[in-house]
Design an enzyme around this catalytic site. Structure first.
Site, PDB file in Angstrom:
ATOM      1  CB  ILE A  62      -1.127  -0.025   1.360  1.00 55.97           C
ATOM      2  CG1 ILE A  62      -0.413  -0.174   2.687  1.00 55.97           C
ATOM      3  CG2 ILE A  62      -2.209  -0.797   0.957  1.00 55.97           C
ATOM      4  CD1 ILE A  62      -1.193   0.230   3.563  1.00 55.97           C
ATOM      5  CB  ALA A  84      -2.595  -2.903   9.760  1.00 55.48           C
ATOM      6  CB  THR A 133      -7.436  -1.604  16.485  1.00 55.82           C
ATOM      7  OG1 THR A 133      -7.543  -2.130  17.653  1.00 55.82           O
ATOM      8  CG2 THR A 133      -6.370  -0.316  16.500  1.00 55.82           C
ATOM      9  CG  ASP A 134     -10.404  -2.547  21.040  1.00 52.06           C
ATOM     10  OD1 ASP A 134      -9.376  -3.031  20.614  1.00 52.06           O
ATOM     11  OD2 ASP A 134     -11.283  -3.358  21.795  1.00 52.06           O
ATOM     12  CD  GLU A 135      -4.266  -3.014  20.869  1.00 54.14           C
ATOM     13  OE1 GLU A 135      -3.167  -2.409  20.819  1.00 54.14           O
ATOM     14  OE2 GLU A 135      -4.104  -4.422  20.755  1.00 54.14           O
ATOM     15  CE1 TYR A 159      -2.132  -2.542  14.803  1.00 55.34           C
ATOM     16  CE2 TYR A 159      -2.912  -2.776  17.251  1.00 55.34           C
ATOM     17  CZ  TYR A 159      -3.228  -2.671  15.994  1.00 55.34           C
ATOM     18  OH  TYR A 159      -4.396  -3.051  15.508  1.00 55.34           O
ATOM     19  CB  ALA A 161       1.022   5.304  18.806  1.00 54.70           C
ATOM     20  CB  SER A 162       1.410   2.788  13.986  1.00 52.89           C
ATOM     21  OG  SER A 162       0.687   1.788  13.753  1.00 52.89           O
ATOM     22  CE  LYS A 163      -5.063   0.071  12.394  1.00 47.75           C
ATOM     23  NZ  LYS A 163      -5.128  -0.470  10.894  1.00 47.75           N
ATOM     24  CG  ASN A 188      -8.409  -8.742  21.508  1.00 47.43           C
ATOM     25  OD1 ASN A 188      -8.670  -7.164  21.749  1.00 47.43           O
ATOM     26  ND2 ASN A 188      -7.408  -9.146  21.530  1.00 47.43           N
ATOM     27  NE  ARG A 223      -6.009  -7.115  24.947  1.00 46.96           N
ATOM     28  CZ  ARG A 223      -5.490  -6.373  26.154  1.00 46.96           C
ATOM     29  NH1 ARG A 223      -6.280  -6.170  27.146  1.00 46.96           N
ATOM     30  NH2 ARG A 223      -4.179  -6.196  26.048  1.00 46.96           N
ATOM     31  NE  ARG A 285       1.261  -7.308  24.315  1.00 46.39           N
ATOM     32  CZ  ARG A 285       0.380  -7.541  23.721  1.00 46.39           C
ATOM     33  NH1 ARG A 285      -0.704  -6.902  23.870  1.00 46.39           N
ATOM     34  NH2 ARG A 285       0.192  -8.717  22.739  1.00 46.39           N
TER      35      ARG A 285
HETATM   36  O1  DAU Z   1      -8.280  -5.213  20.501  1.00 54.51           O
HETATM   37  C1  DAU Z   1      -7.808  -5.262  19.128  1.00 54.51           C
HETATM   38  C2  DAU Z   1      -6.564  -5.818  18.882  1.00 54.51           C
HETATM   39  O2  DAU Z   1      -6.561  -7.093  19.181  1.00 54.51           O
HETATM   40  C3  DAU Z   1      -5.990  -5.600  17.594  1.00 54.51           C
HETATM   41  O3  DAU Z   1      -5.925  -4.316  17.110  1.00 54.51           O
HETATM   42  C4  DAU Z   1      -4.500  -6.106  17.447  1.00 54.51           C
HETATM   43  O4  DAU Z   1      -4.234  -5.979  16.033  1.00 54.51           O
HETATM   44  C5  DAU Z   1      -4.706  -7.697  17.926  1.00 54.51           C
HETATM   45  O5  DAU Z   1      -3.304  -8.062  18.004  1.00 54.51           O
HETATM   46  C6  DAU Z   1      -5.164  -7.694  19.258  1.00 54.51           C
HETATM   47  O6  DAU Z   1      -4.266  -7.099  20.235  1.00 54.51           O
HETATM   48  P1  DAU Z   1      -3.979  -7.743  21.486  1.00 54.51           P
HETATM   49  O7  DAU Z   1      -2.564  -7.416  21.941  1.00 54.51           O
HETATM   50  O8  DAU Z   1      -5.079  -7.819  22.497  1.00 54.51           O
HETATM   51  O9  DAU Z   1      -3.805  -9.450  21.039  1.00 54.51           O
HETATM   52  P2  DAU Z   1      -2.926 -10.862  21.466  1.00 54.51           P
HETATM   53  O10 DAU Z   1      -3.431 -11.821  20.849  1.00 54.51           O
HETATM   54  O11 DAU Z   1      -1.563 -10.367  21.027  1.00 54.51           O
HETATM   55  O12 DAU Z   1      -2.975 -10.449  23.130  1.00 54.51           O
HETATM   56  C7  DAU Z   1      -4.123 -10.796  23.590  1.00 54.51           C
HETATM   57  C8  DAU Z   1      -4.123 -10.782  25.221  1.00 54.51           C
HETATM   58  O13 DAU Z   1      -2.978 -11.855  25.375  1.00 54.51           O
HETATM   59  C9  DAU Z   1      -3.101  -9.326  25.627  1.00 54.51           C
HETATM   60  O14 DAU Z   1      -3.505  -9.041  26.931  1.00 54.51           O
HETATM   61  C10 DAU Z   1      -1.659  -9.919  25.669  1.00 54.51           C
HETATM   62  C11 DAU Z   1      -2.138 -11.412  26.237  1.00 54.51           C
HETATM   63  N1  DAU Z   1      -1.057 -12.304  25.613  1.00 54.51           N
HETATM   64  C12 DAU Z   1      -0.480 -12.559  24.342  1.00 54.51           C
HETATM   65  C13 DAU Z   1       0.092 -13.419  23.852  1.00 54.51           C
HETATM   66  C14 DAU Z   1       0.624 -13.485  22.573  1.00 54.51           C
HETATM   67  C15 DAU Z   1      -0.298 -13.441  26.571  1.00 54.51           C
HETATM   68  O15 DAU Z   1      -0.878 -13.470  27.861  1.00 54.51           O
HETATM   69  N2  DAU Z   1       0.557 -14.473  26.257  1.00 54.51           N
HETATM   70  C16 DAU Z   1       0.817 -14.310  24.902  1.00 54.51           C
HETATM   71  O16 DAU Z   1       1.603 -15.084  24.518  1.00 54.51           O
END
Ligand code: DAU
Length: 346
Positions: A62, A84, A133-135, A159, A161-163, A188, A223, A285
Site C-alpha cells: 500500500i 497493517a 482498532t479499539d486499541e 502499534y 499509536a500508529s493506528k 479482539n 479483552r 508485556r
Molecule cells: O483489540 C484489538 C487488537 O487485538 C488488534 O488491534 C490487534 O491487532 C490484535 O493483535 C489484538 O491485540 P492484543 O494485544 O489484545 O492481542 P494478542 O492476541 O497479542 O494478546 C491478547 C492478550 O493476551 C493480551 O492481553 C496479551 C496477552 N498475551 C498474548 C500473547 C501473544 C499473553 O498473555 N501471552 C501471549 O503469549
C-alpha cells in the site's frame, strides 16, 4: 440500492481481510486483493486457492507507487484497507515497520485516491474504509464505561499509536478534502486463519505441540472478544450504508480475562484436566493495556448490526478449526521468520 461492485481489499492475506473476502464473495462482489506478503509467503496460498472468477490477487504494497496505478486502472468503487502490521509485541521490539505500513502506507492510499477523485478519475460514489482498532482509545480500568466513538484517542503502544495516527490522517482528509472515508474500530477478533503469534491460536498450537501457554503478567487483563465473521459482516454494513466521516465501533459483548480465555481453550482440548499444568506465567508485556471494552450501540442503532455468534459456541468451533487444520499453522510456525520471532519473544 447497491451500486458498488468492484472492491479493492488491501492486506488480503491477513486474518480479518481473508475472512472478509469470503463474506463478500458470497454476495457477488468483484474482489481484487493485494498484500505485500510481509508475514509469510505461505499465507498466500490460502488466498490464491480461492476459486472464483470474481476474485484476483496481486502482490503489492500500500505504500508503493504501483498501488496508485492499480487503483486508477481498475476503477474501484471502494477500498477496504485492512493492510497493517498488527502485533503489539512486535511493535514493542521494533516500531519501524508499523510506522511504514500503518501510517505512511495509509497516507499513500489516501493521497493517491484523493488526487484521482479531484481529477474525476474514480467512480463518483467511491468510498474508502479504514479498518482500525479499539486499541486507539487506550486502556480502561475495571469499572470505567466502555469506549464510544467519541472517546478520546489515547494509544499506549507503538502499534496502537500508529493506528491512531492513521485514523487522524483519515479524518483530516475528510475535513479538508471531503474525502469519502469511514473508520471502523473493533475489539479482539478470533476465528479461523489467525496468524499463530496471537493469543488464541498460540494457545491451541502450544497444547498440540506439548508446550505450555505463556501468560503475560497475572493474566487478569480483559479483552472483548468477537467472532471474525461478525466483524466482517459489520464492515460490509459500513461499506454499504455508512456515512462519510463517521467512526463505527464494533464489539463482541464478551469481556473475558486472558486467564479465562486460556482456561476455556484448555477445557475444550483437555476436558477434566487441571488447567494449571498447561500454563506458564511469563514476564508481562511492557505497557500492557489492562482492559478494552466497546460500546457498539451506534452500529446497532444506525446500521442494525449486532454480533450473531455466541462466544461459547464460536470459541469451540474455532479451537476445533485449529485442531483440524493444524497443518495450516504448523507450516507457518516452521518458517524461519516465525521461529525467530518465538525465539526473540519467549
Ligand atoms: O483489540 C484489538 C487488537 O487485538 C488488534 O488491534 C490487534 O491487532 C490484535 O493483535 C489484538 O491485540 P492484543 O494485544 O489484545 O492481542 P494478542 O492476541 O497479542 O494478546 C491478547 C492478550 O493476551 C493480551 O492481553 C496479551 C496477552 N498475551 C498474548 C500473547 C501473544 C499473553 O498473555 N501471552 C501471549 O503469549
Amino acid at each position: 440500492i447497491k451500486t458498488m461492485q468492484k472492491i479493492l481489499i488491501t492486506g488480503g492475506n491477513g486474518f480479518i481481510a481473508f475472512n472478509f473476502i469470503k463474506v463478500m464473495l458470497k454476495d457477488d462482489y468483484d474482489i481484487l486483493s493485494i498484500d505485500n506478503l510481509s508475514l509469510s509467503k505461505y499465507l498466500n496460498h490460502e488466498t490464491i486457492n480461492i476459486k472464483s472468477d470474481k476474485f484476483k490477487f496481486i502482490e503489492c504494497d500500500i505504500g508503493s507507487n504501483d498501488v496508485c496505478e492499480l487503483i486508477k486502472n481498475y476503477q474501484f468503487d471502494a477500498i477496504v484497507n485492512f493492510a497493517a502490521e498488527s502485533h503489539v509485541d512486535k511493535s514493542i521490539h521494533s516500531s519501524n515497520l508499523f510506522v511504514d505500513t500503518n501510517i505512511r502506507g495509509v497516507n499513500n492510499l489516501l493521497a493517491c485516491c484523493n488526487d484521482l477523485i479531484k481529477k474525476g478519475d474514480l467512480p463518483s460514489d467511491f468510498r474508502f474504509i479504514q479498518v482500525s482498532t479499539d486499541e486507539v482509545y487506550g486502556s480502561l480500568t475495571q469499572t470505567e464505561p466502555a469506549f464510544t466513538e467519541s472517546s478520546i484517542l489515547k494509544p499506549t503502544n507503538p502499534y496502537s499509536a500508529s493506528k491512531a495516527s492513521a485514523d487522524l490522517i483519515c479524518m483530516s482528509y475528510f475535513k479538508t478534502h471531503h474525502f469519502p472515508v469511514m473508520i471502523t474500530r473493533c475489539s479482539n477478533n478470533f476465528g479461523p486463519y489467525q496468524y499463530p503469534e496471537k493469543l488464541i491460536p498460540l494457545a491451541v498450537n502450544n497444547i498440540i505441540n506439548n508446550k505450555k501457554i505463556p501468560i503475560y503478567g497475572n493474566g487478569q487483563q480483559i479483552r472483548d472478544w468477537i467472532y471474525v465473521e461478525d466483524h466482517c459482516l459489520g464492515i460490509k454494513k459500513v461499506l454499504e450504508q455508512g456515512q462519510f466521516g463517521h467512526v463505527y465501533n464494533f464489539g463482541g459483548y464478551s469481556e473475558l480475562t486472558n486467564l479465562e480465555i486460556i482456561e476455556n481453550i484448555i477445557q475444550i482440548m483437555k476436558p477434566n484436566e487441571i488447567a494449571n499444568q498447561y500454563i506458564e506465567y511469563v514476564e508481562d508485556r511492557p505497557g500492557h493495556d489492562t482492559r478494552y471494552a466497546i460500546n457498539a450501540e451506534k452500529v446497532l442503532n444506525d446500521l442494525g448490526w449486532k454480533p450473531s455468534h455466541k462466544f461459547s459456541n464460536a470459541i469451540d468451533e474455532t479451537v476445533n478449526w485449529y485442531i483440524n487444520n493444524s497443518e495450516w499453522s504448523q507450516n507457518i510456525m516452521q518458517t524461519d521468520q516465525y521461529k525467530n520471532w518465538v525465539e526473540k519473544q519467549y
